[in-house]
Motif scaffolding. Structure first.
Motif, mmCIF file in Angstrom:
data_model
loop_
_atom_site.group_PDB
_atom_site.id
_atom_site.type_symbol
_atom_site.label_atom_id
_atom_site.label_comp_id
_atom_site.label_asym_id
_atom_site.label_seq_id
_atom_site.Cartn_x
_atom_site.Cartn_y
_atom_site.Cartn_z
ATOM 1 N N VAL A 266 114.893 -54.155 25.058
ATOM 2 C CA VAL A 266 114.839 -53.313 23.857
ATOM 3 C C VAL A 266 114.640 -54.154 22.612
ATOM 4 C CG1 VAL A 266 116.072 -51.230 24.476
ATOM 5 C CG2 VAL A 266 117.345 -53.264 23.913
ATOM 6 N N SER A 299 122.313 -52.788 19.808
ATOM 7 C CA SER A 299 121.892 -52.386 21.145
ATOM 8 C C SER A 299 122.777 -52.997 22.224
ATOM 9 C CB SER A 299 120.437 -52.744 21.399
ATOM 10 O OG SER A 299 120.232 -54.112 21.165
ATOM 11 N N ARG A 300 123.598 -53.973 21.870
ATOM 12 C CA ARG A 300 124.484 -54.551 22.875
ATOM 13 C C ARG A 300 125.911 -54.038 22.760
ATOM 14 N NH1 ARG A 300 120.449 -57.564 21.902
ATOM 15 N NH2 ARG A 300 119.697 -59.220 23.291
ATOM 16 N N PRO A 334 119.838 -49.323 27.457
ATOM 17 C CA PRO A 334 120.492 -50.553 27.003
ATOM 18 C C PRO A 334 122.016 -50.389 26.935
ATOM 19 C CG PRO A 334 119.436 -49.428 25.182
ATOM 20 C CD PRO A 334 119.085 -48.647 26.408
ATOM 21 N N ASN A 336 124.173 -49.970 24.799
ATOM 22 C CA ASN A 336 124.766 -48.933 23.950
ATOM 23 C C ASN A 336 124.208 -47.552 24.262
ATOM 24 O OD1 ASN A 336 122.196 -49.044 22.913
ATOM 25 N ND2 ASN A 336 122.818 -49.086 20.780
ATOM 26 N N ILE A 339 118.076 -45.796 23.048
ATOM 27 C CA ILE A 339 116.781 -46.482 23.004
ATOM 28 C C ILE A 339 116.176 -46.237 21.629
ATOM 29 C CG2 ILE A 339 114.453 -46.525 23.911
ATOM 30 C CD1 ILE A 339 115.411 -46.334 26.578
ATOM 31 N N PRO A 340 115.887 -47.304 20.886
ATOM 32 C CA PRO A 340 115.382 -47.092 19.531
ATOM 33 C C PRO A 340 113.982 -46.506 19.542
ATOM 34 C CG PRO A 340 115.334 -49.412 20.094
ATOM 35 C CD PRO A 340 115.969 -48.716 21.246
#
Lengths: 501, 223
Positions: A266, A299-300, A334, A336, A339-340
């Motif tokens: 990501v 995202s982590r 991902p 978190n 997905i952006p």
């Protein structure tokens, strides 16, 4: 509906469970223990004295803020017979319509096939742009609703065909009563022509008092009239209950070390998104580094997974190869669960003006995401969800500017096609930054995103005369292309309180 | 649609729904027409097996696009006669019948909400109304009826409960004190919940998570 008495007990139990074991709990215990040495604490009235001490030393206020924050974020408890997915989203057909999960799985497949070390950014199509998302929303149908082929009163004239309940102007006037014509607003009553003694000085004084009292609920009420620029960072942190404790800084540093040690795919999406959107923006290109820092850590961050208990979306799950279906080997991808999409970095960019310390900036963004922004890109029937916002926008426009709506529809320029991208990004990147921050003040103050739909309708009302003369979608888009000169608060006030209907 | 001892009884309480046989929702028909009109009124009849009678505590169901609900019960009257009495009149399930609000929510009807006594009930009739023509079907689902007095906490009251500090009296008590029965049930409920919480783990996170190699895309399978 839950019996009101047991509903209160359930809420109390839920909040106690969430706060128990948190750092606030241990701090309160530590403070109570320390207070035993104080002379005013007597053994006979131990409980009362300790409670009094916690009240005077400000710890009760912190507890109040934490409880208030929990009440704001989590929905009221559902009926005991309701399954957990009912709390995420009560309508069955909306639960089934969560299409982005399928696309996410397709994307996982595609990534596996590529196998390049240095990802060529041109290969990564943004997962979805707002236009694709709008197509999905347009095709939402309730199977129990009579959508006849012939145009009738059942068919909505706009793009959204789902019969959700949206507010009309009298209800909005009541909800947003603090934006009324006879109440001072920052964004209107602090302009150069108005002497500051009338409103601005007093308002700043009240704001400073709210900050010394450290009261979340009071701060939320205060920002409905706007935040002075100097106090905005602290007031928003107070409303979102972010205190930047050492353990929060430590958590952020841990996330940062994860970024350095491990790559995620990501990350490429994030790089591409930042390069395409924020870096090209006149206001936000200077914050490029901050954006990477925040988004790569975001995202982590697995604590974001908690918001899925009240979000209608579900994070995509994947299994370690060979262990398909075994829960211990399941991971969310991902980490978190988010997905952006194209434009995601614009949620962070305006916050960079307020917070310079990366860990605080990160926490503010994360809290704003799990309270508000997640509703803008997931399909749900919540009144602040994007579906309701779109329907609210279209209904307001039809009711109060019927000629304009009809004209735009006739030339093939459905108004939602133009305003959708504004609402999905919460107007970030479209308004001037100071105006955007005034708008986001109200989002925090009212704990709802409905103001975005009202502003979108107000913008159309403002440019109605020009829009009546256009003859194509492209021309309509050109009229509404540049919003950077607009002043948000006068538009909202006029649309809500001063339009003759 | 049968209402036989359905699933989903709330955990932590020892209650089970009454077995009963419910007939499917039948729409009210106006006689003599060739066209099947959609009248917007439907009726669900429910009888207890073997003509038994029961005292009702709670009725739980899931709504499916019904706007208003009326409930009538048949009670065994004196001298063997049976009378139908309305115990709930036009209870609003969807505040705005043309829109989705409340359309698929779960509802509970308690005995204290009823207009009449619901003891020794032999049959229950649910009258569903949906005045809006935009919905294709409407009914109520997952109907469960709970009888009176099945749960009783067996443990003693902990001592700290009796030392609860009194709250400030709210201004609108109209000079009356709250019903002691009600207060004691409330306090009992809260105590049960606190016991449950104490037994359960705290929900707060420890605050550490390691993103290790398990996120490497080559290790992950796709479904």
């Amino acid at each position: 509906m839950v019996d009101p008495e047991s509903g209160l007990s359930l809420t109390i139990a839920r909040i106690v469970q969430r706060l128990q074991g948190s750092s606030l709990h241990s701090q309160l215990e530590r403070q109570a223990r320390v207070s035993l040495h104080k002379p005013e604490i007597k053994l006979e009235s131990l409980k009362e004295d300790i409670k009094e001490f916690l009240k005077t030393s400000g710890w009760e206020k912190k507890l109040q803020n934490a409880v208030y924050s929990e009440l704001n974020v989590f929905p009221s408890p559902c009926h005991p017979a309701a399954p957990p997915e009912h709390m995420k989203e009560p309508l069955a057909y909306m639960r089934k319509a969560q299409r982005p999960v399928n696309e996410q799985k397709e994307l996982l497949n595609k990534w596996n096939e590529m196998g390049t070390d240095e990802p060529d950014l041109s290969l990564f199509r943004p997962v979805y742009a707002p236009k694709d998302f709008l197509e999905v929303l347009m095709n939402l149908r309730n199977p129990n609703y009579e959508n006849g082929e012939q145009p009738s009163f059942r068919n909505h004239l706009g793009l959204i065909q789902v019969p959700l309940k949206v507010k009309d102007i009298p209800e909005l006037k009541e909800d947003f009563s603090e934006l009324g014509l006879n109440i001072g607003q920052l964004g209107i009553d602090d302009s150069a022509q108005v002497p500051p003694e009338f409103f601005e000085n007093e308002h700043v004084r009240v704001g400073q008092k709210v900050l010394t009292e450290q009261d979340s609920a009071a701060a939320q009420q205060y920002v409905r009239q706007g935040c002075p620029t100097a106090l905005r960072a602290d007031l928003w942190a107070l409303i979102l209950n972010i205190s930047n404790q050492p353990e929060d800084v430590l958590y952020y540093e841990q996330l940062k070390s994860n970024v350095i040690q491990h790559d995620l795919l990501v990350d490429s999406l994030i790089y591409k998104d930042v390069k395409l959107t924020a870096s090209n923006d006149d206001y936000y290109f200077v914050f490029e580094d901050y954006l990477y820092q925040v988004l790569l850590c975001f995202s982590r961050d697995t604590s974001v997974l908690e918001h899925f208990s009240y979000s209608s979306a579900t994070p995509p799950k994947s299994y370690i190869r060979g262990k398909l279906g075994i829960e211990e080997y399941a991971v969310f991808y991902p980490p978190n669960g988010v997905i952006p999409f194209h434009g995601f970095s614009m949620y962070v960019a305006p916050l960079c003006f307020l917070y310079h310390e990366p860990s605080k900036l990160y926490q503010i963004f994360r809290e704003m995401y799990v309270r508000f922004f997640f509703r803008l890109h997931s399909i749900s029937s919540h009144p602040s969800g994007i579906v309701s916002l779109c329907l609210l926008f279209e209904t307001l426009l039809q009711t109060h500017l019927p000629q304009l709506f009809y004209h735009l529809r006739e030339i093939g320029a459905q108004p939602l096609r133009i305003s959708f991208k504004w609402m999905v990004r919460a107007f970030s990147g479209y308004l001037a930054t100071d105006q955007l921050l005034l708008l986001w003040d109200r989002i925090l103050g009212y704990n709802s995103l409905e103001i975005l739909a009202v502003l979108a309708a107000a913008v159309f009302a403002f440019r109605a005369v020009n829009l009546m003369e256009v003859t194509s979608l492209a021309a309509a888009e050109a009229v509404l292309a540049d919003l950077s000169t607009l002043k948000v608060m006068p538009l909202l006030q006029i649309f809500l309180f001063a339009t003759v209907t | 649609m049968s209402g036989v001892a359905g699933p989903g009884a709330p955990s932590g309480t020892a209650r089970a729904p009454l077995p009963c046989a419910a007939r499917a929702a039948t729409a009210l028909q106006l006689g003599g027409g060739a066209d099947v009109a959609r009248p917007g009124v439907a009726v669900i009849d429910l009888r207890f097996p073997r003509g038994g009678a029961a005292d009702l505590q709670e009725i739980v169901f899931r709504n499916f696009y019904t706007a208003f609900l009326s409930v009538r019960v048949q009670r065994a009257g004196a001298e063997g006669s049976r009378k139908w009495v309305t115990c709930l009149r036009d209870y609003c399930l969807m505040p705005s019948p043309h829109t989705e609000q409340g359309s698929q929510d779960y509802f509970s009807l308690f005995r204290h909400q009823m207009l009449c006594d619901v003891d020794q009930v032999t049959a229950v009739r649910f009258i569903l109304r949906q005045p809006s023509p935009v919905w294709v079907h409407f009914t109520i689902e997952e109907l469960q009826i709970y009888p009176l007095n099945q749960k009783s906490p067996e443990k003693d009251f902990p001592s700290w409960l009796s030392q609860l500090t009194p709250l400030e009296q709210p201004a609108n008590l109209h000079g009356e004190l709250p019903d002691p029965e009600k207060v004691s049930t409330e306090v009992q409920q809260m105590w049960v919940l606190t016991e449950v919480i104490r037994a359960r783990q705290a929900a707060a996170r420890i605050g550490r998570f390691d993103v290790d190699g398990c996120y490497d895309i080559n290790l992950l399978s796709y479904m």
